[in-house]
Scaffold this motif. Sequence first.
Motif, PDB file in Angstrom:
ATOM      1  N   THR A 273      72.638  53.043 108.381  1.00 50.34           N
ATOM      2  CA  THR A 273      73.685  52.227 107.586  1.00 50.34           C
ATOM      3  C   THR A 273      74.785  53.012 108.851  1.00 50.34           C
ATOM      4  OG1 THR A 273      72.684  52.761 105.557  1.00 50.34           O
ATOM      5  CG2 THR A 273      74.958  51.329 105.597  1.00 50.34           C
TER       6      THR A 273
ATOM      7  N   ILE B 288      71.999  43.511 114.140  1.00 46.52           N
ATOM      8  CA  ILE B 288      71.422  43.648 112.700  1.00 46.52           C
ATOM      9  C   ILE B 288      70.796  44.699 113.058  1.00 46.52           C
ATOM     10  CG2 ILE B 288      70.024  42.676 110.961  1.00 46.52           C
ATOM     11  CD1 ILE B 288      70.542  39.603 112.180  1.00 46.52           C
TER      12      ILE B 288
ATOM     13  N   THR C 225      83.422  43.074 111.006  1.00 46.11           N
ATOM     14  CA  THR C 225      83.073  42.714 109.769  1.00 46.11           C
ATOM     15  C   THR C 225      81.932  42.926 109.407  1.00 46.11           C
ATOM     16  OG1 THR C 225      83.767  40.138 110.091  1.00 46.11           O
ATOM     17  CG2 THR C 225      82.529  41.070 107.610  1.00 46.11           C
ATOM     18  N   LEU C 226      81.835  43.533 108.443  1.00 45.05           N
ATOM     19  CA  LEU C 226      80.407  44.679 108.073  1.00 45.05           C
ATOM     20  C   LEU C 226      79.780  44.053 106.872  1.00 45.05           C
ATOM     21  CD1 LEU C 226      81.344  46.482 109.729  1.00 45.05           C
ATOM     22  CD2 LEU C 226      80.473  48.473 108.805  1.00 45.05           C
ATOM     23  N   SER C 227      78.626  43.807 107.090  1.00 43.16           N
ATOM     24  CA  SER C 227      77.470  43.197 105.696  1.00 43.16           C
ATOM     25  C   SER C 227      78.186  44.292 104.649  1.00 43.16           C
ATOM     26  CB  SER C 227      76.519  42.509 106.389  1.00 43.16           C
ATOM     27  OG  SER C 227      75.190  44.293 106.568  1.00 43.16           O
ATOM     28  N   GLU C 228      77.104  43.540 103.404  1.00 44.85           N
ATOM     29  CA  GLU C 228      77.212  44.813 102.793  1.00 44.85           C
ATOM     30  C   GLU C 228      76.956  46.023 101.891  1.00 44.85           C
ATOM     31  OE1 GLU C 228      77.464  42.298  98.505  1.00 44.85           O
ATOM     32  OE2 GLU C 228      79.402  41.467  98.671  1.00 44.85           O
ATOM     33  N   ASP C 229      75.390  45.243 102.493  1.00 41.15           N
ATOM     34  CA  ASP C 229      74.238  46.369 103.084  1.00 41.15           C
ATOM     35  C   ASP C 229      74.748  47.838 103.763  1.00 41.15           C
ATOM     36  OD1 ASP C 229      73.730  45.110 104.787  1.00 41.15           O
ATOM     37  OD2 ASP C 229      71.872  44.408 104.309  1.00 41.15           O
TER      38      ASP C 229
ATOM     39  N   LYS D 175      74.146  46.907 106.766  1.00 41.96           N
ATOM     40  CA  LYS D 175      72.713  47.005 108.345  1.00 41.96           C
ATOM     41  C   LYS D 175      73.264  45.943 109.016  1.00 41.96           C
ATOM     42  CE  LYS D 175      70.587  48.786 106.122  1.00 41.96           C
ATOM     43  NZ  LYS D 175      69.469  50.265 106.571  1.00 41.96           N
ATOM     44  N   GLN D 176      74.892  44.945 108.819  1.00 42.62           N
ATOM     45  CA  GLN D 176      74.607  43.577 110.183  1.00 42.62           C
ATOM     46  C   GLN D 176      76.296  43.910 110.757  1.00 42.62           C
ATOM     47  OE1 GLN D 176      74.106  39.874 109.329  1.00 42.62           O
ATOM     48  NE2 GLN D 176      72.160  40.491 107.994  1.00 42.62           N
ATOM     49  N   VAL D 177      77.057  43.140 112.023  1.00 38.10           N
ATOM     50  CA  VAL D 177      78.014  43.766 112.440  1.00 38.10           C
ATOM     51  C   VAL D 177      78.690  42.975 113.255  1.00 38.10           C
ATOM     52  CG1 VAL D 177      77.556  45.204 113.872  1.00 38.10           C
ATOM     53  CG2 VAL D 177      79.828  45.041 113.268  1.00 38.10           C
ATOM     54  N   SER D 178      79.390  42.485 113.460  1.00 35.99           N
ATOM     55  CA  SER D 178      79.916  40.969 114.005  1.00 35.99           C
ATOM     56  C   SER D 178      81.666  41.143 113.923  1.00 35.99           C
ATOM     57  CB  SER D 178      79.783  39.550 113.458  1.00 35.99           C
ATOM     58  OG  SER D 178      80.287  39.197 111.673  1.00 35.99           O
TER      59      SER D 178
ATOM     60  N   PRO E  62      75.063  38.120 114.731  1.00 40.56           N
ATOM     61  CA  PRO E  62      76.326  39.903 114.522  1.00 40.56           C
ATOM     62  C   PRO E  62      74.900  40.702 114.994  1.00 40.56           C
ATOM     63  CG  PRO E  62      74.250  39.127 112.445  1.00 40.56           C
ATOM     64  CD  PRO E  62      74.790  37.723 113.489  1.00 40.56           C
TER      65      PRO E  62
END
Length: 533
Positions: free
Chosen positions: A368, A524, A379-383, A385-388, A522
């Motif tokens: 994580t 992932i 920018t990170l996803s709420e979980d 698992k993703q970054v862009s 992103p």
Amino acid sequence: MASASSLLSEEQLLCSVCLDVFTDPITTPCGHNYCNTCITRHWDTEDVCKCPLCQHIFYKIPEFSVNKVLAEMADQFRKSKLLKTISDTDHEPAKPDEVCCDVCTETKFKALKSCLVCQASYCDTHLEPHLRVTTFKRHKLIDPVKNLEDMLCKKHDRPLELFCKTDRVCVCQFCTQSDHKLHQIVSLEEASEGKKAELGKTEIDVQQMIQERQLKIEKVKHTVKLSKKDADREIADSVQVFTALAICIERSQAELIDEIEVKQKAIDKQAEGLVKELQQEITVLRKTSADLKQLSHSEDHLHLLQNFTSINTPPPTKDWTNVNVHPSSYVGTARTAVSQLEKILSEEMEKLRDAELRRIQRYAVDVTLDPDTAQHKLTLSEDGKQVSHGNVKKNLPDNPERFSPCCNVLGEKGYSSGQFYYEVQVKGKTEWNIGVARESINRKGTIRLIPKHGFWTIGLTNGNEYEANAGPPALLAVRAKLQKVGVFVDYEEGLVSFYDVEAKLYPYFSPNINNDGKNSAPLIISPVNHRLA
């Protein structure tokens, strides 16, 4: 009339806190009995004064005095229990490792008690005065010990029957009036109970340590078992692969030799036919030569003239001017065979990579992203698992853990031992870097992704160049555009591997700048889908 000790059972004379016969028993306002020391110590450790039996709450420690009747019953019970012990004890000589009676003359019997005042040990017979005579009743009896002198104060030659909590030493009555005056003094029993409680806690800690080490032993044995299983499988797989390769090499060598021998046999056959034909012509020509020589030396002029025309004409022969045996060209034969072997080796390597990946995927971990390390424009996803990368700088605290200005982010959990594996989807991106990084890396200013600075990464630049960031970068030969990359770390081996699909090491990610939307996809973190064996 029944004795006081016979009116109550042993259970009724036991303190519910220490589970021993009452010593200086008191009665609480709610009607329950406890040792004075036990209930006082119990309430000292509690926030609220509460009866251990009925849970009645006292808003302050109540005043109470010793329950003399219950104290007498407890004392009588102890004496009766001691007498019963004496009566039940076999009157036998002391064994070498046992404490013997100091009064016995001829046969030394086993001591039942030692007296701190008399500084002597007694068998059941010679102990009797201490249970009957009033003066002796005041003496302090303990379980038999050999070195009674250790129980005496070296300075005053008196029994060590008190404990100085200030200096943490055992003292006698005279010590309390001299060296330990105004110190906090308690009875040995009270001090011992406190130490027993500490010993109990230490015992719990020791047992916990034992359990932890037993679990560690089991873990080590399990690891060795798994390692042995992996080693056996690796040996079996390698034997199978190398056996197949050896067979393949032998077959390729045999085929190459056969091919060369077939070509050579064809040349041999061609040459043999030509030589035979030439030898036949030579035989005819030699006969003609002999006839010519004979005719040229003939004295029979008529015979010479009559046969001149037929003999002087050479026999018909083949024009051998352009007839040659051309040796076979073996140029490239061995190279072709090796190229074919390389193809087979490549296929076997692909099989080995698949098998290796299946084994490595067993070490998959749940990665994580750590928002506290993410650069301001990431920018990170709420979980997690993703970054862009975005163009807007977020209003985030510039804490020491955060990368700035490089657009990087670390995984939340670090690893300082063992093996771990994770996969990242890189599909649709034109630039990226992934791998692992030390906890101690520099996170501010310009960063070079090289092992010397604590980074072990690979990346994509210019949309089509894959590099290992080794300083200087090393180009990677990739057969097809990568869609998903697996990262495997063996900490103890110091190995970081990447797959197509000394401090803590953290999963490292850099989506790179979005390049006006061209690199907006992103990175992932993907769940690891274990391949079927």
